[in-house]
Design an enzyme around this catalytic site. Structure first.
Site, PDB file in Angstrom:
ATOM      1  CE  LYS A   1      -4.539  13.124  -0.704  1.00 14.13           C
ATOM      2  NZ  LYS A   1      -4.150  13.268   0.729  1.00 14.13           N
ATOM      3  N   GLY A   2      -1.990   8.820  -5.441  1.00 15.90           N
ATOM      4  CA  GLY A   2      -0.814   7.971  -5.619  1.00 15.90           C
ATOM      5  C   GLY A   2      -0.143   8.023  -6.977  1.00 15.90           C
TER       6      GLY A   2
ATOM      7  CD  GLU B   1      -5.269   3.592  -9.884  1.00 14.91           C
ATOM      8  OE1 GLU B   1      -4.354   3.931  -9.118  1.00 14.91           O
ATOM      9  OE2 GLU B   1      -6.449   3.525  -9.531  1.00 14.91           O
ATOM     10  CG  ASP B   2      -1.488   4.300  -6.750  1.00 20.15           C
ATOM     11  OD1 ASP B   2      -2.414   3.648  -7.298  1.00 20.15           O
ATOM     12  OD2 ASP B   2      -1.589   4.746  -5.592  1.00 20.15           O
TER      13      ASP B   2
ATOM     14  CG  ASP C   1      -4.316  -4.554  -3.618  1.00 21.33           C
ATOM     15  OD1 ASP C   1      -3.481  -5.458  -3.688  1.00 21.33           O
ATOM     16  OD2 ASP C   1      -4.950  -4.315  -2.575  1.00 21.33           O
TER      17      ASP C   1
ATOM     18  CE  LYS D   1       0.360  -4.811  -3.203  1.00 17.87           C
ATOM     19  NZ  LYS D   1      -0.258  -4.447  -1.892  1.00 17.87           N
TER      20      LYS D   1
ATOM     21  CB  ILE E   1       4.309  -0.848  -2.682  1.00 20.10           C
ATOM     22  CG1 ILE E   1       4.157  -2.313  -3.115  1.00 20.10           C
ATOM     23  CG2 ILE E   1       5.356  -0.104  -3.485  1.00 20.10           C
ATOM     24  CD1 ILE E   1       5.423  -3.073  -3.244  1.00 20.10           C
TER      25      ILE E   1
ATOM     26  CG  ASP F   1      -0.686   6.638   1.328  1.00 23.97           C
ATOM     27  OD1 ASP F   1      -1.113   6.005   0.346  1.00 23.97           O
ATOM     28  OD2 ASP F   1      -1.352   6.806   2.369  1.00 23.97           O
TER      29      ASP F   1
ATOM     30  NE  ARG G   1      -0.293  10.322  -0.571  1.00 15.18           N
ATOM     31  CZ  ARG G   1      -1.120   9.328  -0.924  1.00 15.18           C
ATOM     32  NH1 ARG G   1      -0.825   8.562  -1.951  1.00 15.18           N
ATOM     33  NH2 ARG G   1      -2.231   9.120  -0.264  1.00 15.18           N
TER      34      ARG G   1
HETATM   35  P1  IMP Z   1      -7.755  -1.863  -5.374  1.00 20.51           P
HETATM   36  O1  IMP Z   1      -9.105  -1.238  -5.559  1.00 20.51           O
HETATM   37  O2  IMP Z   1      -7.789  -2.988  -4.383  1.00 20.51           O
HETATM   38  O3  IMP Z   1      -7.121  -2.296  -6.676  1.00 20.51           O
HETATM   39  O4  IMP Z   1      -6.883  -0.777  -4.655  1.00 20.51           O
HETATM   40  C1  IMP Z   1      -6.036   0.043  -5.332  1.00 20.51           C
HETATM   41  C2  IMP Z   1      -5.596   1.188  -4.445  1.00 20.51           C
HETATM   42  O5  IMP Z   1      -5.240   0.760  -3.110  1.00 20.51           O
HETATM   43  C3  IMP Z   1      -4.350   1.805  -5.034  1.00 20.51           C
HETATM   44  O6  IMP Z   1      -4.653   2.785  -6.002  1.00 20.51           O
HETATM   45  C4  IMP Z   1      -3.653   2.346  -3.801  1.00 20.51           C
HETATM   46  O7  IMP Z   1      -4.131   3.641  -3.517  1.00 20.51           O
HETATM   47  C5  IMP Z   1      -4.042   1.392  -2.696  1.00 20.51           C
HETATM   48  N1  IMP Z   1      -2.989   0.349  -2.498  1.00 20.51           N
HETATM   49  C6  IMP Z   1      -3.045  -0.955  -2.859  1.00 20.51           C
HETATM   50  N2  IMP Z   1      -1.907  -1.604  -2.553  1.00 20.51           N
HETATM   51  C7  IMP Z   1      -1.101  -0.689  -1.973  1.00 20.51           C
HETATM   52  C8  IMP Z   1       0.250  -0.749  -1.421  1.00 20.51           C
HETATM   53  O8  IMP Z   1       0.939  -1.782  -1.412  1.00 20.51           O
HETATM   54  N3  IMP Z   1       0.736   0.421  -0.922  1.00 20.51           N
HETATM   55  C9  IMP Z   1       0.029   1.586  -0.900  1.00 20.51           C
HETATM   56  N4  IMP Z   1      -1.222   1.692  -1.413  1.00 20.51           N
HETATM   57  C10 IMP Z   1      -1.782   0.559  -1.930  1.00 20.51           C
HETATM   58 MG    MG Z   2      -4.925   4.792  -5.833  1.00 23.44          MG
END
Ligand code: IMP
Ligand code: MG
Length: 183
Positions: free
Chosen positions: A45-46, A101-102, A105, A133, A155, A161, A167
């Protein structure tokens, strides 16, 4: 007049800073895809607020669709298991896909998403993320368009969220331990 929302967390980027950056990125997207049609694929949803900015400020021909992918990794392993729970209906064969994407990470979610979308035979796949990040990356994922780089903070706001809350905040902020205790 409606009241303003209470401020939560420490503000990193205000609405006006986000709008300014979104316009810069959209000018670049317009240039890169000149004369082409692009499907903006919002990762729910982000990404909702950022997706609205991208669709609003690009002038090229865009269509939108959504996908929901969630990563279930244990905190001690970097290879989170990703599950797609909403599949876009749009035919992607020979189409330009821009995943919106939001935040990126570890990059696990995107890596899985890109490999699944590639099975649909798109013309191209690129990524436009509001936040990157980088310090937490465990994959070789490099977003093509990045709103802002952020440090390893938690964040919230502008779509992001904490336990489904915040959000709706019209800015990007981070939470510190004392913030978490008081919410
Ligand atoms: P990844 O698969 O580790 O890259 O995770 C990405 C997803 O984790 C993002 O699309 C977010 O939904 C969530 N996420 C990662 N870091 C944060 C944060 O700092 N705040 C909120 N959601 C996060
Ligand atoms: Mg996400």
């Amino acid at each position: 007049m409606a009241e303003e929302k209470d401020q939560v967390g420490k503000i990193l980027y205000t609405q006006s800073a986000i709008t300014k950056r979104a316009k810069e990125i959209c000018a670049q997207i317009d240039k890169d895809y000149e004369g082409e049609e692009v499907i903006l694929l919002g990762s729910l949803k982000g990404s909702v607020m950022w997706l609205v900015d991208i669709m609003k400020y690009t002038t090229i021909d865009t269509k939108i669709d959504f996908i929901t992918a969630s990563s279930y990794g244990s905190s001690t392993t970097s290879s989170g298991v990703v599950k797609i729970s909403y599949e876009p209906q749009t035919n992607m064969y020979n189409k330009n896909i821009l995943i919106v994407e939001d935040i990126v990470d570890t990059g696990n979610t995107l890596k899985y998403l890109i490999s699944k979308l590639n099975e649909r035979g798109p013309k191209s796949i690129k990524v436009c993320t509001m936040l990157d990040k980088k310090a937490r990356r465990t994959t070789d994922i490099k977003p093509d368009y990045i709103g802002f780089d952020v440090e390893d903070f938690f964040i919230i706001g502008y779509g992001l969220d904490y336990d489904q809350r915040f959000r709706d905040l019209p800015y990007i902020a981070y939470l510190e331990e004392d913030d978490v205790e008081s919410i």
